[in-house]
Design an enzyme around this catalytic site. Structure first.
Site, PDB file in Angstrom:
ATOM      1  N   GLU A  78       0.880  -1.177  -0.011  1.00  0.00           N
ATOM      2  CA  GLU A  78       0.026   0.034  -0.047  1.00  0.00           C
ATOM      3  C   GLU A  78       0.935   1.248   0.013  1.00  0.00           C
ATOM      4  O   GLU A  78       0.712   2.078   0.889  1.00  0.00           O
ATOM      5  CB  GLU A  78      -1.033  -0.005   1.284  1.00  0.00           C
ATOM      6  CG  GLU A  78      -1.939  -1.066   1.247  1.00  0.00           C
ATOM      7  CD  GLU A  78      -2.843  -1.189   2.638  1.00  0.00           C
ATOM      8  OE1 GLU A  78      -2.639  -0.273   3.353  1.00  0.00           O
ATOM      9  OE2 GLU A  78      -3.548  -2.062   2.395  1.00  0.00           O
ATOM     10  N   GLU A 133      -5.814 -10.979  -1.187  1.00  0.00           N
ATOM     11  CA  GLU A 133      -6.621 -10.889   0.058  1.00  0.00           C
ATOM     12  C   GLU A 133      -8.098 -10.901  -0.069  1.00  0.00           C
ATOM     13  O   GLU A 133      -8.911 -10.049   0.518  1.00  0.00           O
ATOM     14  CB  GLU A 133      -6.140  -9.515   0.621  1.00  0.00           C
ATOM     15  CG  GLU A 133      -4.636  -9.461   1.017  1.00  0.00           C
ATOM     16  CD  GLU A 133      -4.428  -8.193   2.104  1.00  0.00           C
ATOM     17  OE1 GLU A 133      -5.141  -7.553   2.466  1.00  0.00           O
ATOM     18  OE2 GLU A 133      -3.148  -7.796   1.909  1.00  0.00           O
TER      19      GLU A 133
HETATM   20  C1  XIL Z   1      -5.732  -7.001   8.694  1.00  0.00           C
HETATM   21  C2  XIL Z   1      -5.911  -8.252   9.490  1.00  0.00           C
HETATM   22  O1  XIL Z   1      -6.743  -9.224   8.995  1.00  0.00           O
HETATM   23  C3  XIL Z   1      -6.473  -8.062  11.154  1.00  0.00           C
HETATM   24  O2  XIL Z   1      -6.293  -9.029  11.900  1.00  0.00           O
HETATM   25  C4  XIL Z   1      -5.448  -6.934  11.500  1.00  0.00           C
HETATM   26  O3  XIL Z   1      -6.098  -6.218  12.650  1.00  0.00           O
HETATM   27  C5  XIL Z   1      -5.395  -5.469  10.612  1.00  0.00           C
HETATM   28  O4  XIL Z   1      -4.912  -6.002   9.458  1.00  0.00           O
HETATM   29  N1  XIL Z   1      -4.820  -4.890   4.176  1.00  0.00           N
HETATM   30  C6  XIL Z   1      -3.759  -5.810   4.464  1.00  0.00           C
HETATM   31  C7  XIL Z   1      -3.897  -6.682   5.508  1.00  0.00           C
HETATM   32  O5  XIL Z   1      -2.822  -5.575   3.666  1.00  0.00           O
HETATM   33  O6  XIL Z   1      -2.656  -6.957   6.272  1.00  0.00           O
HETATM   34  C8  XIL Z   1      -4.957  -6.312   6.637  1.00  0.00           C
HETATM   35  O7  XIL Z   1      -5.220  -7.379   7.540  1.00  0.00           O
HETATM   36  C9  XIL Z   1      -5.974  -6.027   5.858  1.00  0.00           C
HETATM   37  C10 XIL Z   1      -6.005  -5.045   4.796  1.00  0.00           C
END
Ligand code: XIL
Length: 375
Positions: free
Chosen positions: A169, A284
């Site tokens: 990001e 994701e």
């Molecule tokens: C999220 C996790 O799922 C949570 O458990 C944590 O508290 C916060 O982060 N984008 C990303 C991930 O790259 O690392 C994030 O994961 C979700 C959004």
């Protein structure tokens, strides 16, 4: 589908995907299971592997350790595992001079014993930095911390990682910086070259792993066209300078109520990335249902259609080599906390329900793999 849900309040006009064509189906809510039918209940990893693709998910070590049924489902469905939090700075780096790998080592061991691939997330991000970070890291020492961090963490898993999200990001056009870079502590301390530096350090330590630039909000047409353009420019710059970068990770946190998924524009963005010689990973995937109607059956159909629509476009691009969901079952999803429903009913963003039973989204995903071209 994620398109055309404006009539959802009356729950009548939903656009769904059916066999590679978008149809406006005003009877969408009467859709039968047949619309998402699949041939067999082979695990998703097998549907994917049959096309030369990898399927897997993110998870948290505590879920696998404390929940045997979940662990069994995870082992059955997934061909790759990514730690949801255990490799982030705030997990591996409890103090400036101390690294903590107990949980990530456990996950690496679990993946190994199950014959799964293992991937890393993430070496450089502006979030989930440890509490001490702001007090200790500054312009003078940031490079030392970054290099030391990447070296230590990648060395720990060198030769074991399928791929690493090296930088996560880094683009945010709304921050008003040159090249649309996010105003992150890394940019503030090191300037724009921190991205290239991170890739070079990771590559020097683990030259065989796939190095990925991972980004969010690239899926929808608006307002993200500017972000897509900025990401393409960043990738071009990195490639032109000979940076060891091998793939783009597209996070793919879809929104069930979203109306701006322009399949053509998304398809051409994927082609642009592929034409640079980069692979693409869907890193994701999940579908938020915070704004969808409360009836779980209605939500499940909409969510399944989102999965199928999105994946059919994405998998049409042969540079896409892997699909990971952010979690596997609604029993353990970050959205329970980050995107809960105002009616208090459980969220359903993933492919298995909270009883670990496959939902329509599971069928949709299996079908999308089934219909993908072989790699
Ligand atoms: C999220 C996790 O799922 C949570 O458990 C944590 O508290 C916060 O982060 N984008 C990303 C991930 O790259 O690392 C994030 O994961 C979700 C959004």
């Amino acid at each position: 589908m994620c398109i055309g849900l404006s009539g959802l309040a009356g729950a009548s006009a939903v656009v769904v995907r059916k066999n590679r064509g978008l149809i406006d189906n005003s009877q969408a809510l009467g859709l039968s299971k047949r619309d998402f039918e699949i041939a067999s209940q082979a695990p998703l990893k097998r549907y994917a592997a049959a096309k030369g693709l990898i399927y897997g998910a993110a998870t948290v070590s505590d879920f696998l350790i404390s929940d045997a049924d979940f662990k069994a489902s995870f082992a059955r469905e997934c061909g790759i595992l990514v730690p949801e939090n255990e490799l982030k700075w705030d997990s591996v780096r409890p103090a400036p001079d101390r690294f903590e790998f107990t949980k990530s080592d456990w996950l690496a061991g679990f993946a190994r014993t199950q014959g799964m691939l293992f991937r890393g997330h993430t070496l450089v991000w502006h979030q989930q930095l440890p509490k001490w970070f702001r007090e200790v890291v500054n312009r003078q020492n940031a490079e030392k911390f970054l290099v030391e961090h990447i070296t230590t963490v990648t060395k720990r898993y060198a030769g074991q990682m399928h791929s690493w999200d090296v930088v996560n990001e880094a683009i945010e056009p709304n921050d008003g910086q040159s090249n649309a870079l996010r105003k992150s502590p890394w940019l503030e301390f090191l300037g724009p070259d921190y991205i290239e530096l991170a890739f070079r350090v990771a590559s020097a330590v683990d030259p065989k792993t796939m190095l990925v630039y991972n980004e969010n909000d690239l899926e929808y047409d608006t307002p993200n066209q500017a972000k897509r353009t900025a990401v393409l420019k960043l990738l071009e710059r990195l490639k032109a300078r000979g940076t060891p970068i091998h793939a783009l990770g597209i996070q793919s946190h879809l929104r069930g109520e979203e109306t701006a998924l322009n399949l053509k524009k998304l398809r051409s963005f994927l082609s642009d990335v592929a034409s640079m010689g980069l692979k693409i990973l869907i890193t994701e995937l999940d579908v938020s249902d915070q704004k969808l109607p409360s009836d779980p059956a209605v939500r499940d159909r909409i969510i399944a259609a989102c999965y199928e629509d999105y994946l059919s476009v994405v998998l049409d691009e042969r540079a896409v080599i892997a699909v990971l969901t952010w979690g596997l079952s609604d029993r353990h999803t970050w959205y329970s906390m980050f995107s809960p429903r105002s009616d208090g009913i459980g969220v359903r963003p993933l492919t298995l329900d909270s009883n670990l039973k496959p939902k329509l989204a599971w069928n949709a995903m299996a079908r999308a793999f089934d219909q993908a071209q072989k790699r």
